[in-house]
Design an enzyme around this catalytic site. Structure first.
Site, mmCIF file in Angstrom:
data_model
loop_
_atom_site.group_PDB
_atom_site.id
_atom_site.type_symbol
_atom_site.label_atom_id
_atom_site.label_comp_id
_atom_site.label_asym_id
_atom_site.label_seq_id
_atom_site.Cartn_x
_atom_site.Cartn_y
_atom_site.Cartn_z
ATOM 1 N N LYS A 256 73.177 50.971 68.882
ATOM 2 C CA LYS A 256 74.532 50.432 68.752
ATOM 3 C C LYS A 256 75.565 51.496 69.110
ATOM 4 C CE LYS A 256 74.856 47.568 65.258
ATOM 5 N NZ LYS A 256 74.805 47.346 63.805
ATOM 6 N N ARG B 266 27.359 38.850 77.529
ATOM 7 C CA ARG B 266 26.470 39.223 76.417
ATOM 8 C C ARG B 266 25.350 38.201 76.296
ATOM 9 N NH1 ARG B 266 31.971 39.983 73.200
ATOM 10 N NH2 ARG B 266 32.238 38.137 74.469
ATOM 11 N N TYR C 264 37.811 49.624 86.545
ATOM 12 C CA TYR C 264 38.266 48.323 86.060
ATOM 13 C C TYR C 264 38.321 48.297 84.536
ATOM 14 C CZ TYR C 264 33.404 47.352 84.858
ATOM 15 O OH TYR C 264 32.152 47.409 84.296
ATOM 16 N N SER D 14 29.780 51.323 81.736
ATOM 17 C CA SER D 14 30.835 50.516 81.133
ATOM 18 C C SER D 14 31.054 51.078 79.733
ATOM 19 C CB SER D 14 30.400 49.052 81.069
ATOM 20 O OG SER D 14 31.363 48.302 80.378
ATOM 21 N N ARG E 207 24.688 42.269 80.291
ATOM 22 C CA ARG E 207 24.095 43.197 79.336
ATOM 23 C C ARG E 207 22.821 42.585 78.760
ATOM 24 N NH1 ARG E 207 27.286 44.618 73.989
ATOM 25 N NH2 ARG E 207 26.597 42.535 73.401
ATOM 26 N N GLU F 124 28.158 53.981 74.689
ATOM 27 C CA GLU F 124 28.658 53.637 73.360
ATOM 28 C C GLU F 124 28.209 54.626 72.297
ATOM 29 O OE1 GLU F 124 27.606 49.488 72.779
ATOM 30 O OE2 GLU F 124 25.911 49.689 74.116
ATOM 31 N N ARG G 74 78.596 50.551 59.908
ATOM 32 C CA ARG G 74 77.513 49.758 60.506
ATOM 33 C C ARG G 74 76.272 50.614 60.733
ATOM 34 N NH1 ARG G 74 80.121 47.461 65.934
ATOM 35 N NH2 ARG G 74 78.491 45.878 65.650
ATOM 36 N N HIS H 292 55.201 35.998 55.708
ATOM 37 C CA HIS H 292 54.383 37.022 56.354
ATOM 38 C C HIS H 292 53.521 36.411 57.451
ATOM 39 C CE1 HIS H 292 50.697 39.494 56.716
ATOM 40 N NE2 HIS H 292 51.551 40.493 56.675
ATOM 41 N N MET I 282 69.045 45.998 58.407
ATOM 42 C CA MET I 282 69.785 46.990 57.625
ATOM 43 C C MET I 282 71.195 46.492 57.376
ATOM 44 S SD MET I 282 68.305 50.501 59.105
ATOM 45 C CE MET I 282 68.888 50.102 60.714
ATOM 46 N N GLY J 78 31.642 50.954 76.256
ATOM 47 C CA GLY J 78 31.647 49.962 75.180
ATOM 48 C C GLY J 78 32.398 50.560 74.012
ATOM 49 N N THR J 79 33.721 50.450 74.083
ATOM 50 C CA THR J 79 34.541 51.243 73.159
ATOM 51 C C THR J 79 34.536 50.716 71.729
ATOM 52 O OG1 THR J 79 36.440 50.061 74.036
ATOM 53 C CG2 THR J 79 36.043 52.284 74.864
ATOM 54 N N ASN J 80 34.089 49.474 71.523
ATOM 55 C CA ASN J 80 33.961 49.034 70.120
ATOM 56 C C ASN J 80 32.929 49.897 69.413
ATOM 57 O OD1 ASN J 80 35.732 47.053 70.781
ATOM 58 N ND2 ASN J 80 34.272 45.363 70.679
ATOM 59 N N ASP J 81 31.727 49.944 69.988
ATOM 60 C CA ASP J 81 30.694 50.766 69.380
ATOM 61 C C ASP J 81 31.005 52.250 69.507
ATOM 62 O OD1 ASP J 81 28.683 49.411 67.994
ATOM 63 O OD2 ASP J 81 27.863 48.587 69.848
ATOM 64 N N ARG K 27 73.637 45.000 73.829
ATOM 65 C CA ARG K 27 72.276 45.556 73.895
ATOM 66 C C ARG K 27 71.458 44.648 74.806
ATOM 67 N NH1 ARG K 27 71.327 44.044 67.704
ATOM 68 N NH2 ARG K 27 71.658 41.827 67.915
ATOM 69 N N CYS L 293 34.806 47.814 78.543
ATOM 70 C CA CYS L 293 34.741 46.449 78.049
ATOM 71 C C CYS L 293 35.016 46.503 76.552
ATOM 72 C CB CYS L 293 33.390 45.818 78.335
ATOM 73 S SG CYS L 293 32.016 46.734 77.642
ATOM 74 N N GLY M 199 69.453 42.499 61.726
ATOM 75 C CA GLY M 199 69.559 41.984 60.368
ATOM 76 C C GLY M 199 68.750 42.739 59.328
HETATM 77 P P1 ADP Z 1 73.964 43.878 62.722
HETATM 78 O O1 ADP Z 1 73.299 45.089 63.247
HETATM 79 O O2 ADP Z 1 73.282 43.269 61.555
HETATM 80 O O3 ADP Z 1 74.311 42.909 63.814
HETATM 81 P P2 ADP Z 1 76.664 44.846 62.865
HETATM 82 O O4 ADP Z 1 76.921 46.253 62.533
HETATM 83 O O5 ADP Z 1 76.592 44.501 64.310
HETATM 84 O O6 ADP Z 1 75.365 44.366 62.097
HETATM 85 O O7 ADP Z 1 77.797 43.992 62.161
HETATM 86 C C1 ADP Z 1 77.703 42.619 61.997
HETATM 87 C C2 ADP Z 1 78.947 41.920 62.436
HETATM 88 O O8 ADP Z 1 80.083 42.462 61.798
HETATM 89 C C3 ADP Z 1 79.255 42.076 63.904
HETATM 90 O O9 ADP Z 1 78.655 41.087 64.641
HETATM 91 C C4 ADP Z 1 80.750 41.903 63.973
HETATM 92 O O10 ADP Z 1 81.057 40.565 64.146
HETATM 93 C C5 ADP Z 1 81.207 42.377 62.628
HETATM 94 N N1 ADP Z 1 81.831 43.691 62.793
HETATM 95 C C6 ADP Z 1 81.247 44.903 62.747
HETATM 96 N N2 ADP Z 1 82.139 45.881 62.965
HETATM 97 C C7 ADP Z 1 83.338 45.281 63.132
HETATM 98 C C8 ADP Z 1 84.654 45.746 63.400
HETATM 99 N N3 ADP Z 1 84.926 47.044 63.540
HETATM 100 N N4 ADP Z 1 85.630 44.836 63.513
HETATM 101 C C9 ADP Z 1 85.367 43.535 63.384
HETATM 102 N N5 ADP Z 1 84.165 43.023 63.139
HETATM 103 C C10 ADP Z 1 83.137 43.883 63.010
HETATM 104 MG MG MG Z 2 27.835 47.702 71.692
HETATM 105 MG MG MG Z 3 75.264 43.334 65.424
#
Ligand code: ADP
Ligand code: MG
Ligand code: MG
Length: 883
Positions: A25, A573, A863, A776, A629, A757, A95, A467, A106, A778-781, A351, A843, A104
């Site tokens: 970022k 096999r 190969y 060949s 084999r 192997e 941020r 999960h 952190m 045989g990396t499992n064994d 990004r 293999c 999302g």
């Molecule tokens: P994440 O990595 O979870 O996307 P961000 O750091 O991008 O978190 O922040 C989430 C949202 O907060 C951004 O999409 C933006 O809309 C808003 N935001 C972050 N910094 C600013 C800022 N300086 N001014 C206005 N909105 C901001």
């Molecule tokens: Mg074997």
């Molecule tokens: Mg963001």
């Protein structure tokens, strides 16, 4: 040392190449600033500061406070506002932002710097009390949650109470005074929970938020995400402090997210959503329904709310041109966050956008066609493992569907297999070549190996982000989660669903795209391998040096492999052919025989089946090389074990039950992995290998005589350790082959080789090469024997090794390039020294793993061979390895 890098005001200290130091970022904010795009000014605290913080008992570097002060002063200079000032307050966002994007995972805090006094300043400055209070209540809520660790829902409940009291349904319905009342209650709740007031000092707020962002690097969500995506903990996160811009300043303000192309199908059209009079996360939070960016998209969706293009045409035109600049500049599809404050556009993030495999293909192929990137770059743009999503069969829509339950469509693709209830069983069955569906109440990280081994996964509990769902999607396994009707009785080895009962071993099918669970094996449709997929694979094939073969023994697998572009079979096999119902009786008879004569008589019954198998395989492979084999597993694997099974087999085959049991006991081994198996069978019972060699060559002659492309059989002896062993096997093979070719009057080329192997085989590869024309790996064994770890038992302790950082990855999934890799290098060198044209391949599991394939390229193998469905992945990975 330098811990802080500034951006904004038309320039920046950093740039996009500095992701390791500034996080993704921060590096891109710097890059956008330097490009002259409208970015609110700010500064980035480096990832090194985070690393320092954790390495020093959570202490900030000594110079940090001073550098942050300088950074703030610079923002103040550019914006003309002052942090903490009552009359003209500067507000900032704090941020998180690591090297790799972890969407999302952190935390971020907005509107920082507000307090009971600055909020009045903001109200005066903006001339909008409602806006100022709205911002303040957002700040209290976010800060309390992220920094003070108070529950989000506490604030939601307070807000809901006010809404009920006022009888309004949307946030925008609250007036300035309403928000003031909410704020009062928020602050009271904070004091109530913490025994002290909500922090009013801007500096205290700032350092609290910086600490929280560092702390969020170690929260469970982030840890889990890192483990899933192989992101090292040691990287740390950067912190971006950036002056706030406000999308919530009325109807000429807005906030939104955009992709320069459609991330689900790759269409070259601006894609995204925005909200008028909103801030930050409102778009993704789902509180209000976001609006389309373009008129065309709005019309397509049949929306009534105006698009950004219609609601704010001038800003939209500017936005469109900025977005195009960004895509051209980064030469890839961008994922963008932006805000409009009173008609003025600000860019907050860009990004390279995450995308589905389908979109990745289309974007790469389109961009190459547009001349933006080269074909080679396009080949490098698609994650080989992601192709898995595209390569799985779907259920034929015309097939009869016996749907027994419906859960959530957690991971796409359809899969058929035998029911298993635990992960170890799944792994065992898969290792024996069986397709299985893993059925669990829910999964945990201990199930990873079972999920990997299974074709599909069902869980009775858990949602789309459970999960099981997350891991299955990552692995490209079909998954149905949260199938609540399925009642699992693991001890009894069965599940019940809507009055029906299904036992372990029964065949079921899941459709991970619809969430359906079906009884039996409905007809499947093979995936589409045309269009962008074919184009990109064609480019990959032009680039790669490594050949790609498949591990296959059944006609279906062989056909699938060829469809996916396999250039031969790297491992057939033969024992899988022995297990077949029609011949297992003769196999058992052979094992029970008291002497060679008896064994030969039984082998004579098996021979025609073997020959027919090879005729079919050679026919499908049309002259491509096929490595066969000879028998590998210990003989007891073919015998029933429990007394019940023994009786059943005896009754069905007319074999003597007592004798069967006695022989099974005789054959029992303490450590079968290192027991009477592989070529040791061929040495002690040469008649077995003689039968197999004869069957292979008779089949090859039959094809050659029929005028079809002559096959190139490569006869492979497993588990050879010594030169003398290889010589014995070579002589045996040549003797039988000579006899067959003379009988048939055919001149046919075949080769003889071995699997490497055992460490001794690798070290003495020169001795083996004297009589082996190919190796060949045989990396499992070879992994088992190098580490002295049994793959079947590793599940119990390997996780501890991975958790403690002793193993970075499971060495059975991704090749241990240092240790096992060294043995491969040694064997390749010594083998080539003795026989310069010795053919080298790999293999086993690793042959389909991109990192391992890259290793094979560096060693110069000829190969790789992998399971049929992984052939395209291997083709692409091989191409990327050659780039
Ligand atoms: P994440 O990595 O979870 O996307 P961000 O750091 O991008 O978190 O922040 C989430 C949202 O907060 C951004 O999409 C933006 O809309 C808003 N935001 C972050 N910094 C600013 C800022 N300086 N001014 C206005 N909105 C901001
Ligand atoms: Mg074997
Ligand atoms: Mg963001």
């Amino acid at each position: 040392a330098r811990w802080v890098y500034a951006f904004g005001g038309g320039g920046a200290d950093g740039d996009a190449s500095m992701k390791n130091l500034l996080g993704g970022k921060g590096a891109n904010l710097a890059e956008m600033s330097a490009l002259g795009l409208p970015v609110p000014p700010g500064f980035t605290i480096t990832t090194e500061a985070c690393v320092h913080y954790y390495a020093n008992g959570k202490q900030y570097p000594a110079e940090l406070a001073e550098q942050v002060k300088t950074g703030l002063a610079k923002i103040e200079e550019i914006t003309g506002k002052t942090f903490g000032d009552v009359a003209n307050p500067l507000l900032v966002s704090v941020r998180s932002g690591a090297r790799a994007s972890m969407p999302g995972m952190m935390d971020t805090v907005l509107n920082l710097g507000l307090n009971d006094e600055t909020v009045e300043g903001l109200a005066k400055l903006s001339g909008d009390r409602r806006f100022a209070y709205d911002s303040y209540r957002r700040f209290i809520q976010m800060y309390s949650n992220v920094v003070l660790n108070l529950e989000h829902h506490m604030f939601e409940e307070i807000l809901d109470d006010h809404k009920d009291r006022l009888d309004v349904h949307v946030d925008t319905g609250l007036t300035a005074d309403d928000w003031a009342a909410v704020i009062k209650d928020y602050k009271a709740a904070v004091r109530d929970q913490l025994g002290k007031p909500f922090p009013q000092d801007a500096q205290e707020q700032l350092w609290g938020a910086v600490g929280a962002v560092f702390a969020s690097w170690m929260n469970d969500r982030a840890k889990f995400y890192r483990r899933m995506h192989d992101i090292p903990e040691s990287w740390g996160t950067a912190v971006n402090v950036q002056s706030m811009v406000f999308g919530n300043m009325g109807d000429t303000s807005a906030t939104g997210v955009a992709f320069t192309r459609n991330p689900s199908n790759g269409d070259n059209r601006l894609y995204g959503e925005f909200l008028i009079n909103a801030q930050g996360e409102d778009v993704v939070a789902g509180i209000r329904t976001p609006q389309s960016l373009t008129k065309a998209a709005r019309e397509e969706m049949g929306d009534t709310a105006p698009s950004m293009e219609e609601a704010m045409p001038e800003v939209f035109a500017q936005f469109k041109s900025v977005v195009e600049t960004l895509e051209r500049h980064y030469r890839d599809m961008q994922d963008i966050e932006f805000t409009v404050e009173q008609g003025k556009l600000y860019m907050l993030q860009t990004r390279n956008g995450k995308r589905t495999a389908k979109a990745a293909l289309k974007v790469a192929v389109d961009m190459a066609a547009e001349g933006v990137i080269s074909k080679e770059e396009a080949v490098g743009r698609v994650e080989p493992a992601s192709l898995d999503q595209l390569l799985h069969p779907t259920i034929d829509p015309t097939a009869h569907r016996d749907v027994i339950a419906v859960g959530l469509p957690a991971s796409p693709g359809a899969a058929t297999g035998k029911i298993v209830f635990d992960s170890d069983a799944a792994e065992k069955a898969a290792a024996a070549g069986e397709a299985v569906i893993l059925v669990r109440e829910e999964t945990s990280p201990e199930d990873i190996h079972g999920m990997h081994a299974a074709r599909g996964i069902i869980t009775a509990r858990g949602g789309m982000t459970s999960h099981a769902a997350v891991v299955a999607r990552g692995m490209g396994r079909a998954c149905v989660s949260g199938a609540g009707d399925v009642a699992i009785f693991e001890k009894e080895g069965l599940f019940r669903v809507r009055g029906r009962e299904f036992k372990a071993g029964e065949i079921i099918t899941i459709d991970g795209s619809t969430g359906e669970i079906l009884a039996g094996a409905p007809k499947m449709i093979e995936p589409e391998l045309t269009g962008d997929f074919a184009t990109l694979m064609g480019w990959a094939d032009q680039v790669r040096r490594l050949k790609v073969r498949a591990n296959a023994e059944t006609p279906l697998d062989a056909k699938t492999a060829r469809q996916f572009g396999a250039e031969g079979i790297g491992l057939c096999r033969t024992e899988h052919m022995f297990f077949d119902d029609t011949r297992i009786a003769a196999v058992r008879e052979m094992i029970l025989a008291d002497d060679e004569k008896g064994r030969r008589a039984a082998l004579a019954k098996i021979a025609p089946f073997q020959k027919a198998d090879f005729v079919e395989l050679f026919t499908i492979m049309e002259g491509l090389p096929v490595t066969i084999r000879l028998l590998d597993p210990p003989l007891h694997e073919f015998l029933p074990h429990t007394e019940e099974d023994v009786e059943a087999v005896a009754a069905a085959t007319g074999l003597d039950a007592a004798k069967l049991l006695r022989r099974a006991k005789e054959l029992h081994e303490t450590n079968p992995m290192l027991g009477h198996r592989g070529c040791r069978l061929g040495v002690s019972y040469p008649e077995i290998y003689e039968m197999q060699v004869r069957a292979i060559l008779e089949a090859a002659c039959e094809i050659a005589k029929s005028g079809k492309a002559a096959p190139v059989p490569e006869i492979m002896h497993p588990l050879v350790a010594k030169g003398e062993e290889m010589k014995y096997l070579r002589d045996l093979t040549d003797r039988v082959a000579k006899a067959v070719l003379e009988e048939q009057g055919v001149d046919l080329k075949y080769t003889v080789g071995t699997m490497i192997e055992l460490p001794r085989a690798a070290l003495r590869a020169g001795d083996l090469a004297a009589n082996a024309e190919f190796f060949s790996f045989g990396t499992n064994d070879l992994t088992q024997t190098t580490f002295g770890i049994s793959r079947d038992d590793a599940g119990k302790f390997l996780n501890a090794y991975i958790d403690k950082g002793i193993f970075e990855k499971d060495p059975f999934v991704s090749l241990d390039q240092d240790g096992v890799g060294d043995l491969i290098r040694i064997a390749a060198d010594r083998g080539r020294a003795a026989r310069p044209d010795v053919k080298l391949g790999i293999c086993g599991e690793h042959g389909g793993d991109p990192a391992s394939i890259a290793f094979c390229e560096t060693v110069g193998l000829d190969y790789v061979s992998c399971s049929p469905y992984r052939v395209p992945i291997a083709r692409l990975a091989a191409a990327q390895a050659a780039l």
